[in-house]
Design a protein around this motif. Structure first.
Motif, PDB file in Angstrom:
ATOM      1  N   GLY A   1      10.540  11.820   5.829  1.00  0.00           N
ATOM      2  CA  GLY A   1      10.528  10.419   5.447  1.00  0.00           C
ATOM      3  C   GLY A   1       9.565  10.088   4.325  1.00  0.00           C
ATOM      4  O   GLY A   1       8.980   9.005   4.296  1.00  0.00           O
ATOM      5  N   PHE A   2       9.399  11.012   3.367  1.00  0.00           N
ATOM      6  CA  PHE A   2       8.489  10.737   2.258  1.00  0.00           C
ATOM      7  C   PHE A   2       9.060  11.267   0.952  1.00  0.00           C
ATOM      8  O   PHE A   2      10.051  12.007   0.930  1.00  0.00           O
ATOM      9  CB  PHE A   2       7.104  11.330   2.519  1.00  0.00           C
ATOM     10  N   VAL A   3       8.393  10.877  -0.149  1.00  0.00           N
ATOM     11  CA  VAL A   3       8.801  11.291  -1.488  1.00  0.00           C
ATOM     12  C   VAL A   3       7.636  12.009  -2.160  1.00  0.00           C
ATOM     13  O   VAL A   3       6.494  11.552  -2.088  1.00  0.00           O
ATOM     14  CB  VAL A   3       9.237  10.080  -2.340  1.00  0.00           C
ATOM     15  N   HIS A   4       7.934  13.118  -2.780  1.00  0.00           N
ATOM     16  CA  HIS A   4       6.952  13.893  -3.547  1.00  0.00           C
ATOM     17  C   HIS A   4       7.048  13.491  -5.011  1.00  0.00           C
ATOM     18  O   HIS A   4       8.145  13.429  -5.577  1.00  0.00           O
ATOM     19  CB  HIS A   4       7.243  15.384  -3.375  1.00  0.00           C
ATOM     20  N   ILE A   5       5.910  13.230  -5.639  1.00  0.00           N
ATOM     21  CA  ILE A   5       5.854  12.919  -7.061  1.00  0.00           C
ATOM     22  C   ILE A   5       4.777  13.793  -7.688  1.00  0.00           C
ATOM     23  O   ILE A   5       3.646  13.847  -7.189  1.00  0.00           O
ATOM     24  CB  ILE A   5       5.537  11.428  -7.310  1.00  0.00           C
TER      25      ILE A   5
ATOM     26  N   GLY B   1      -3.893  19.451  -8.043  1.00  0.00           N
ATOM     27  CA  GLY B   1      -4.304  18.053  -8.137  1.00  0.00           C
ATOM     28  C   GLY B   1      -3.371  17.206  -8.973  1.00  0.00           C
ATOM     29  O   GLY B   1      -3.762  16.166  -9.514  1.00  0.00           O
ATOM     30  N   THR B   2      -2.124  17.633  -9.073  1.00  0.00           N
ATOM     31  CA  THR B   2      -1.148  16.908  -9.888  1.00  0.00           C
ATOM     32  C   THR B   2       0.030  16.399  -9.065  1.00  0.00           C
ATOM     33  O   THR B   2       1.081  16.064  -9.624  1.00  0.00           O
ATOM     34  CB  THR B   2      -0.617  17.820 -11.013  1.00  0.00           C
ATOM     35  N   ALA B   3      -0.120  16.347  -7.733  1.00  0.00           N
ATOM     36  CA  ALA B   3       1.006  15.946  -6.877  1.00  0.00           C
ATOM     37  C   ALA B   3       0.519  15.143  -5.682  1.00  0.00           C
ATOM     38  O   ALA B   3      -0.608  15.311  -5.214  1.00  0.00           O
ATOM     39  CB  ALA B   3       1.772  17.170  -6.389  1.00  0.00           C
ATOM     40  N   THR B   4       1.395  14.289  -5.211  1.00  0.00           N
ATOM     41  CA  THR B   4       1.138  13.559  -3.976  1.00  0.00           C
ATOM     42  C   THR B   4       2.454  13.246  -3.287  1.00  0.00           C
ATOM     43  O   THR B   4       3.501  13.117  -3.940  1.00  0.00           O
ATOM     44  CB  THR B   4       0.362  12.252  -4.247  1.00  0.00           C
ATOM     45  N   ASP B   5       2.415  13.152  -1.956  1.00  0.00           N
ATOM     46  CA  ASP B   5       3.565  12.750  -1.148  1.00  0.00           C
ATOM     47  C   ASP B   5       3.256  11.379  -0.570  1.00  0.00           C
ATOM     48  O   ASP B   5       2.173  11.182   0.001  1.00  0.00           O
ATOM     49  CB  ASP B   5       3.806  13.743  -0.007  1.00  0.00           C
ATOM     50  N   ILE B   6       4.189  10.442  -0.703  1.00  0.00           N
ATOM     51  CA  ILE B   6       3.906   9.067  -0.294  1.00  0.00           C
ATOM     52  C   ILE B   6       5.053   8.450   0.499  1.00  0.00           C
ATOM     53  O   ILE B   6       6.198   8.891   0.419  1.00  0.00           O
ATOM     54  CB  ILE B   6       3.606   8.160  -1.503  1.00  0.00           C
ATOM     55  N   ARG B   7       4.695   7.421   1.249  1.00  0.00           N
ATOM     56  CA  ARG B   7       5.644   6.520   1.899  1.00  0.00           C
ATOM     57  C   ARG B   7       5.202   5.093   1.567  1.00  0.00           C
ATOM     58  O   ARG B   7       4.046   4.845   1.226  1.00  0.00           O
ATOM     59  CB  ARG B   7       5.637   6.673   3.415  1.00  0.00           C
ATOM     60  N   ILE B   8       6.119   4.155   1.722  1.00  0.00           N
ATOM     61  CA  ILE B   8       5.796   2.734   1.633  1.00  0.00           C
ATOM     62  C   ILE B   8       6.462   2.045   2.810  1.00  0.00           C
ATOM     63  O   ILE B   8       7.686   2.150   2.979  1.00  0.00           O
ATOM     64  CB  ILE B   8       6.272   2.102   0.314  1.00  0.00           C
ATOM     65  N   GLU B   9       5.684   1.368   3.609  1.00  0.00           N
ATOM     66  CA  GLU B   9       6.237   0.718   4.796  1.00  0.00           C
ATOM     67  C   GLU B   9       7.316  -0.286   4.407  1.00  0.00           C
ATOM     68  O   GLU B   9       7.118  -1.129   3.538  1.00  0.00           O
ATOM     69  CB  GLU B   9       5.121   0.012   5.577  1.00  0.00           C
TER      70      GLU B   9
ATOM     71  N   PRO C   1       0.818  -1.217   0.000  1.00  0.00           N
ATOM     72  CA  PRO C   1       0.000   0.000   0.000  1.00  0.00           C
ATOM     73  C   PRO C   1       0.850   1.265   0.000  1.00  0.00           C
ATOM     74  O   PRO C   1       1.888   1.333   0.655  1.00  0.00           O
ATOM     75  CB  PRO C   1      -0.812  -0.123   1.295  1.00  0.00           C
ATOM     76  N   LEU C   2       0.400   2.255  -0.741  1.00  0.00           N
ATOM     77  CA  LEU C   2       1.059   3.553  -0.755  1.00  0.00           C
ATOM     78  C   LEU C   2       0.433   4.407   0.342  1.00  0.00           C
ATOM     79  O   LEU C   2      -0.773   4.695   0.308  1.00  0.00           O
ATOM     80  CB  LEU C   2       0.887   4.239  -2.111  1.00  0.00           C
ATOM     81  N   GLN C   3       1.222   4.780   1.317  1.00  0.00           N
ATOM     82  CA  GLN C   3       0.732   5.609   2.412  1.00  0.00           C
ATOM     83  C   GLN C   3       0.760   7.075   1.977  1.00  0.00           C
ATOM     84  O   GLN C   3       1.802   7.607   1.615  1.00  0.00           O
ATOM     85  CB  GLN C   3       1.593   5.413   3.658  1.00  0.00           C
ATOM     86  N   VAL C   4      -0.393   7.695   2.010  1.00  0.00           N
ATOM     87  CA  VAL C   4      -0.524   9.068   1.539  1.00  0.00           C
ATOM     88  C   VAL C   4      -0.178  10.046   2.671  1.00  0.00           C
ATOM     89  O   VAL C   4      -0.816  10.031   3.725  1.00  0.00           O
ATOM     90  CB  VAL C   4      -1.949   9.344   1.033  1.00  0.00           C
TER      91      VAL C   4
END
Length: 247
Positions: free
Chosen positions: A207-211, A171-179, A151-154
């Motif tokens: 501790g996250f990545v912006h895409i 609405g063109t960006a999100t920051d995510i983590r993956i356990e 799961p991608l943690q938002v």
């Protein structure tokens, strides 16, 4: 007698100049030999304090945010294949998640799935929603496939905020983590997807990545700011509550 004295002085000057010249030599990076990474030129007693001072100087010069435009020859050259379309988004702490496939069987986008994904990626401060860019969701599906359908943690999706130039607002960006996956690994894989028009940033303190997807050129950055340091930019637009009550 005078000739012997003169010769002695000349030899003394010649030998004393040698060591001074050697100590002034620099390596290829422009760092003096005495300050090189391996500590050459420092005694064993002085090596530890010298390394500590060097680390402190480097840390003091370290910028909070550093970025760069990506040259075209460093981008993906082959067309990006279509991902599975599967996507599992989780917003930690509020038990809000969705599992969808963003594609129909004919390869077109599934509008209901896009709407469900946008709902989970809504602004958490104002509870407002905005249709998220399908291209962004396609990239997230690639990330989901690559890391074993974890799961991608938002951390953040759409943000109804004052800084309207932000890709989060668009609405063109999100920051995510993956356990269990280091952010650097997520960033490295996301960079392989970029054929032009992507922004990828890593936030070590958070501790996250912006895409994001954006008009070219593509951009990369590292942001060492503490979480919450740009709260003023994330505040809802002035009067948004009033507009919500009138709607």
């Amino acid at each position: 007698m005078l000739r012997s004295v003169a010769l002695g002085v000349a030899f003394a000057m010649l030998f004393s100049a040698g060591p001074r010249k050697a100590s002034a030599e620099t390596d290829e990076t422009g760092t003096s030999v005495a300050e090189s990474e391996d500590g050459a030129g420092a005694s064993s007693d002085d090596a530890a304090p010298a390394r500590a001072k060097k680390h402190k100087r480097r840390h003091a010069r370290h910028p909070k945010v550093s970025g760069r435009v990506v040259p075209e020859d460093k981008l993906r050259q082959e067309p990006l294949p279509r991902p599975s379309g599967n996507l599992h988004l989780v917003f930690p702490g509020v038990k809000d998640e969705v599992e969808v496939n963003i594609y129909n069987k004919d390869g077109s986008y599934n509008l209901d799935a896009l709407e469900q994904a946008s709902h989970v990626l809504r602004c958490r401060r104002t509870e407002t929603e905005k249709p998220m860019d399908p291209q962004l969701l396609m990239l997230l599906s690639h990330v989901y496939d690559h890391f074993g359908s974890k799961p991608l943690q938002v951390v953040s999706g759409y943000r109804n905020q004052r800084k309207q130039t932000s890709n989060h607002y668009k609405g063109t960006a999100t920051d995510i983590r993956i356990e269990g996956v280091p952010p650097k690994k997520i960033r490295e894989f996301a960079e392989t997807l970029d054929g032009g028009g992507m922004g990828i940033g890593i936030y070590p303190k958070g501790g996250f990545v912006h895409i994001d997807v954006r008009p070219p050129p593509s951009y990369r950055w590292v942001d060492y700011s503490l979480p919450g340091s740009n709260e003023s930019e994330k505040r809802p637009p002035r009067g948004w509550k009033r507009h919500k009550l009138q709607s």
